[in-house]
Design an enzyme around this catalytic site. Structure first.
Site, PDB file in Angstrom:
ATOM      1  N   ASP A   1     -13.630  -3.311  -1.848  1.00 39.76           N
ATOM      2  CA  ASP A   1     -13.454  -3.010  -0.428  1.00 39.76           C
ATOM      3  C   ASP A   1     -14.838  -3.017   0.226  1.00 39.76           C
ATOM      4  OD1 ASP A   1     -10.760  -2.648  -0.954  1.00 39.76           O
ATOM      5  OD2 ASP A   1     -10.939  -0.473  -1.165  1.00 39.76           O
TER       6      ASP A   1
ATOM      7  N   ASP B   1       0.877  -1.176   0.000  1.00 39.21           N
ATOM      8  CA  ASP B   1       0.000   0.000   0.000  1.00 39.21           C
ATOM      9  C   ASP B   1       0.910   1.219   0.000  1.00 39.21           C
ATOM     10  OD1 ASP B   1      -2.362  -1.472   0.100  1.00 39.21           O
ATOM     11  OD2 ASP B   1      -2.336  -1.563   2.283  1.00 39.21           O
TER      12      ASP B   1
END
Length: 491
Positions: free
Chosen positions: A370, A251
Site C-alpha cells: 500500500d 475488503d
C-alpha cells in the site's frame, strides 16, 4: 495454467503406468510422501494423488498413506482412486485435501455425484474423465463403458460439474502429445479442463495454455526427466502467459464487504459469500479477500468466513489480513485459499516471505504494498493504511521479490475508491523494476482505466472493488472491452 505433478500409488510406492496397464508398472520411489514433499518444495501449486490400488479394487487401499501425506506436505492435494462413498470424501477433506476426483462412481451413480456436489460444493469435486477410443473408461481403466466421453461430459455439465481432468488413456505414459482436439472440445463446453496424458515438453504446455486449458498434469515426463517441474511451472505461470487478469476484491470488516475512499469512510457493500459466488459465476480470473482490520486490531484472519467463501468460488482465491506465521498460511490454504497476501507482517518480519515461499511455493505468496505519494517518491504504509513506514515503494518491491514473493498487489492509497484511474507512475516504476507479476489496485473508474493500467502501467492484472460491487461494469463487459482493444484476456 496450473502445472500439477502426479503421485500415483500402488502397494505404497510411487509408480507410473503406460496406457493404464497395471502390468507396465514402473516404480520410481518407495516413499510417495517424500516425492510429494519434493514437488511442494519446488513450488507445485497442487499435487495430483491417485490410489491406483483403490481405483482397481473399488475401495481405498492407500487411505492412511494419503492422509499422512496431507498432514505433512506443504502444498494442496487433490485425491482420486477408489472413492465410492461420502464418508471417504469427508475423511480426505477433513484431513486438508483440497479437491476430490471422482471417476467410476460418478459414471455409475449420478445420485451419489449430485449428493457430493450439494454437500461438499462443486469447487471440491472434480470429474475424472478417462477416455479410451472415444469411450468412457472405469475401474482404474480396466473396463470401458458404452458412453461417448463427449456425451457423458455434456451430462456432467448439466449436473453441475465445473472442472474435468481429461485423460486419453492411449496416450497416458507414452510421452507423446496430448489429445488437443478433445481438450479443445471440452473447453468449449465451458469446463475448467485439466489435461492429462502424453505431455512431455514445454511446447505441449504452451499449446494447452493457448487452447484455454485450466491445468496440466505431469507424471512420467518429470520422473523420466523429459522436463523439470521448474521448467513446466515457468511455462504455465502467469509471468510467461501473456493473458491479463481481471480480479474483483472483497475488503472485509466485521464479516461484511466494505468500500471507502482512500481507506476511509467505509460503507457496506454486501455479503462476502454472495459476492464471491457472483464473481466466480461471472468468470472472474481470481478473487481477493482482504480482512482489512485484522493487522490493526492485532488478530487472526476470520478463518470461518474464508472457508465459507472458498466453498462458493471456483476460481483462484487469495486471502490476506493479519497473517503472521507459516502455520497461519497453512491453515488458510487448508481452509480453501490458493494464495495468501502478506502486508504488515511482511514489513515487520521480512523472513516470513521466504519461509512461506519455501514451505508452499512462491506462487502462493503475494505481497501487498500500500503506497502513498510523498514528494517525488512513494512511501509504504501498513496496518490497513494507518501507519507510515520508512520504506520506499520501489526498493521494497525489489526486496520482496528477492525474498521469494511470487506476486505483488500494489495499491495506491491516493487513488483508492476515487475512480480517478490508477496511479500509472508508480505502477509502471514497480512493473519495470521486478520480474514477478504486479496487480494494479486503487482508482478504477471506467473500462479505459483498466486498459491503461495493463498497457501503460505494464500491470499483469487489474483489481477493482466498487466498480464491480455496484455493478457499474460487469466482469464480462470488462473482458470484452479489453479483448476488443487487443489485450489478451481469458473470455
Amino acid at each position: 495454467m496450473l502445472i500439477i505433478p502426479a503421485v500415483d500409488i500402488i502397494d505404497g510406492e510411487c509408480v507410473r503406468l503406460t496406457q493404464g496397464d497395471y502390468a507396465s508398472k514402473k516404480v520410481y520411489d518407495t516413499n510417495p510422501v517424500r516425492v510429494a514433499e519434493t514437488f511442494a518444495s519446488e513450488g507445485a501449486p497442487l499435487i495430483h494423488v491417485v490410489d491406483l490400488d483403490g481405483a482397481r479394487s473399488g475401495i481405498p487401499e492407500n487411505l492412511e498413506l494419503i492422509l499422512s501425506m496431507a498432514a505433512v506436505v506443504h502444498a494442496p492435494l487433490e485425491v482420486g482412486g477408489g472413492i465410492r462413498d461420502q464418508e471417504t470424501v469427508e475423511k480426505y477433506l477433513n484431513a486438508g485435501v483440497k479437491r476430490i476426483v471422482l471417476g467410476t462412481k460418478a459414471i455409475q451413480d449420478r445420485t451419489f455425484l449430485q449428493e457430493c456436489l450439494k454437500r461438499f460444493g462443486p469447487e471440491r469435486i472434480v470429474l475424472g474423465l478417462d477416455a479410451k477410443e472415444g469411450k468412457v473408461a472405469t475401474d482404474g481403466w480396466v473396463n470401458t463403458s458404452n458412453s461417448s466421453y463427449l456425451d457423458f461430459a455434456k451430462e456432467m455439465k448439466d449436473l453441475g460439474i465445473q472442472e474435468v481432468i481429461f485423460t486419453d488413456i492411449v496416450r497416458d505414459g507414452t510421452l507423446t502429445k496430448p489429445n488437443f482436439e478433445a481438450i479443445e472440445k471440452l473447453v468449449g463446453f465451458g469446463f475448467h479442463v485439466v489435461a492429462s496424458g502424453g505431455i512431455s515438453e514445454t511446447e505441449s504446455l504452451e499449446k494447452l495454455k493457448n487452447l484455454g486449458a485450466y491445468g496440466a498434469i505431469l507424471g512420467k515426463a518429470i520422473y523420466e526427466k523429459k522436463i523439470t517441474l521448474s521448467e513446466a511451472l515457468k511455462t504455465g505461470s502467469f509471468a510467461s502467459n501473456l493473458t491479463k487478469r481481471i480480479i474483483p476484491c472483497l475488503d472485509v470488516k466485521d464479516g461484511r464487504v466494505v468500500k471507502g475512499v482512500k481507506f476511509l469512510n467505509l460503507r457496506d457493500a454486501g455479503d462476502p459469500v454472495e459476492l464471491g459466488k457472483r464473481y466466480s459465476d461471472e468468470n472472474a480470473d481470481e478473487l481477493v479477500f482482504l480482512d482489512i482490520t485484522a493487522s490493526y486490531e492485532n488478530r487472526e484472519t476470520i478463518f470461518d468466513l474464508v472457508r465459507k467463501v472458498a466453498k462458493n468460488v471456483f476460481i483462484p482465491f487469495t486471502v490476506g489480513g493479519g497473517i503472521k506465521s507459516v502455520d497461519e498460511i497453512r491453515r488458510l490454504l487448508h481452509h480453501g485459499a490458493d494464495k495468501v497476501s502478506l502486508n504488515t507482517s511482511a514489513v515487520q518480519n521480512p523472513p516470513l516471505i521466504s519461509e512461506g515461499a519455501r514451505a508452499f511455493g512462491s506462487q502462493c505468496i503475494v505481497v501487498a504494498i500500500d503506497v502513498k505519494r510523498s514528494g517525488n517518491s512513494y512511501k509504504v504504509f501498513v496496518k490497513g493504511g494507518r501507519e507510515e513506514t520508512s520504506l520506499e515503494a520501489v526498493s521494497w518491491a525489489k526486496k520482496v521479490e528477492a525474498l521469494g514473493a511470487g506476486e505483488i498487489l500494489l495499491t495506491s492509497m491516493d487513488r483508492d475508491g476515487t475512480k480517478e484511474g490508477f496511479d500509472l507512475k508508480i505502477l509502471r516504476q514497480i512493473s519495470d523494476s521486478v520480474n514477478i507479476p504486479v496487480i494494479a489496485s486503487g482508482g478504477a473508474g471506467c473500462l479505459e482505466d483498466l486498459r491503461r493500467a495493463l498497457v501503460e502501467g505494464k500491470a499483469d492484472a487489474v483489481l477493482a472493488a466498487s466498480l464491480f460491487h455496484n455493478q457499474e461494469i460487469s466482469i464480462q463487459e470488462a473482458k470484452q472491452y479489453l479483448a476488443h482493444k487487443g489485450i489478451p484476456i481469458r473470455l
